[in-house]
Design a protein around this motif. Structure first.
Motif: not given
Lengths: 207, 245
Positions: A180-184
């Protein structure tokens, strides 16, 4: 040419390479004047070489021959292979368990409140450190139901690398931090057997 | 000079006569000598040197050597010419294997045209390869597993007839019958697939026909191409380089 006469078993011994040098020479010279005998020996030689080729091909291609060969040698390789498999399994298991336990201890636990229907409201989930997995604690036991299932999407794309853990009447979805990544936008959906979405919750992943 | 053949002559006398004609420079007699002994010598070479595919080359070199020796009067005992031919072939075969390369003959290609013209080596080779393939069908066509066991034990495992009969509880007559039928079946398959070409030549016709049958135009072309390649290779071996004309 000579008075040589082969014995009844000479041809057989000839094919098997059992004649002495002098017998061999005499017999081969005798064959020059006996084309019928020569023809029989030609056919025998063809049989020998043809069968040799057939068997060598079988060894290379026939699964039954390979299986037989392995079976014959089973006593030789089975014990060390079993020990190896045991050791491999043991260390792999230990490694996985330790690794999993460690990750679960460090994980970020997020209780999810289920609201029936499609939620337009996007709550935020603050992602933790880079090695901190995300555990979504959903208060429904959907995994025991054969009619319903949970699915996770990231930015609308199905996320397949989710581990599911059942804890009493809750379902925990474990997402590795790397996936997972920030902004998703993380979507959790429950679907019925007809693939209809029963509920859907959307979260914005923030730092 | 034509080769004189007389059915009342003994084989030994015939060979001696052919050799004398070769010594006198008779090219037809050279052809006769090769035709009479080619199949026999090829079989011996195949039997002795099983792990090589240079049988034809060994046989040809042996003929070249012996005929040249005859023409230069270096063979003193004509009545032992077959033994000499056989020994030459075996020695050349060992030489091939030892050097792992072609035997280097010093003979002129001009002397050897009869070999290239009269022997369809490639057809013989095709017939042999075909025969090896047919063995699979012979084995497959056998009516019982026991018959297959008999052939495998005899031809592949090299058990003796007596051992096989005891092992499989067979009568010698039964053993002979199975082997005979298998041979006949193999011969029939080779003849059927080869027709009048190399397959039959290898097994039947070559011993009775002095002229090798050319089955059709295609085979003749293949044979011609093979002969041309053989001649080029021999020229290469003799001179160590390609000669430009």
């Amino acid at each position: 040419m000579t008075s040589y006469q082969p014995a009844p078993d000479t041809a057989e011994r000839y094919l098997q390479g059992k004649l002495s040098d002098s017998e061999l020479a005499a017999y081969e010279l005798w064959l020059a004047d006996h084309p019928d005998e020569l023809e029989v020996l030609e056919l025998d030689l063809l049989m020998q070489e043809g069968l040799k080729r057939l068997h060598s091909n079988q060894v290379l291609t026939d699964p039954a021959v390979i299986a037989n060969s392995l079976r014959e040698k089973a006593w030789y390789w089975t014990p060390p292979l079993m020990v190896l498999a045991f050791l491999l399994g043991f260390f792999l298991h230990q490694g996985l368990v330790n690794n999993l336990e460690q990750r679960m201890v460090n994980a970020l636990y997020v209780p999810v409140e289920v609201m029936r229907g499609n939620s337009e409201l996007q709550a935020e989930i603050h992602l933790g450190k880079d090695d901190q997995d995300l555990v979504l604690m959903i208060p429904v036991d959907v995994q025991s139901s054969s009619k319903e299932a949970l699915q996770v999407k990231l930015d609308g794309v199905m996320h397949s690398g989710v581990r599911v853990i059942l804890v009493h009447d809750q379902t925990w979805l474990v997402l590795s931090r790397e996936s997972v990544a920030v902004g998703q936008v993380l979507s959790i959906e429950q679907v019925d057997q007809n693939k209809n979405v029963v509920f859907s919750m959307n979260y914005l992943l923030v730092e | 000079m034509a080769v004189q053949s007389d059915s009342t002559q003994k084989p030994g006398d015939m060979i001696t006569r052919v050799c004398e004609q070769i010594m006198a420079g008779d090219v037809v007699a050279e052809n006769q000598f090769v035709a009479d002994h080619y199949r026999w010598l090829l079989f011996i070479v195949r039997q002795k040197f099983r792990n090589t595919d240079l049988h034809m080359d060994i046989v040809q070199d042996a003929f070249m050597l012996v005929i040249t020796k005859l023409k230069t009067n270096e063979v003193k005992q004509l009545n032992t010419i077959r033994a000499y031919l056989r020994t030459c072939a075996i020695n050349i075969g060992h030489e091939y294997l030892r050097k792992n390369q072609k035997y280097s003959s010093s003979l002129s290609q001009d002397q050897l045209d009869w070999l290239a013209d009269e022997q369809t080596d490639i057809l013989d080779q095709l017939a042999w390869e075909d025969g090896l393939q047919q063995v699979k069908q012979v084995i497959g066509d056998l009516p019982t597993e026991r018959d297959r066991d008999i052939l495998n034990l005899f031809y592949f495992a090299h058990h003796s007839k007596a051992e096989i009969c005891e092992q499989l509880d067979l009568s010698p007559a039964h053993f002979d019958r199975v082997i005979y039928r298998a041979r006949q079946r193999l011969k029939e398959l080779i003849q059927r697939s080869g027709g009048s070409s190399g397959g039959a030549n290898t097994l039947n016709e070559q011993s009775t026909n002095n002229k090798t049958t050319k089955p059709n135009v295609l085979n003749r072309m293949i044979s011609g191409a093979h002969n041309l390649i053989s001649q080029l290779l021999r020229a290469w071996r003799q001179h160590g380089r390609w000669r430009t004309v």
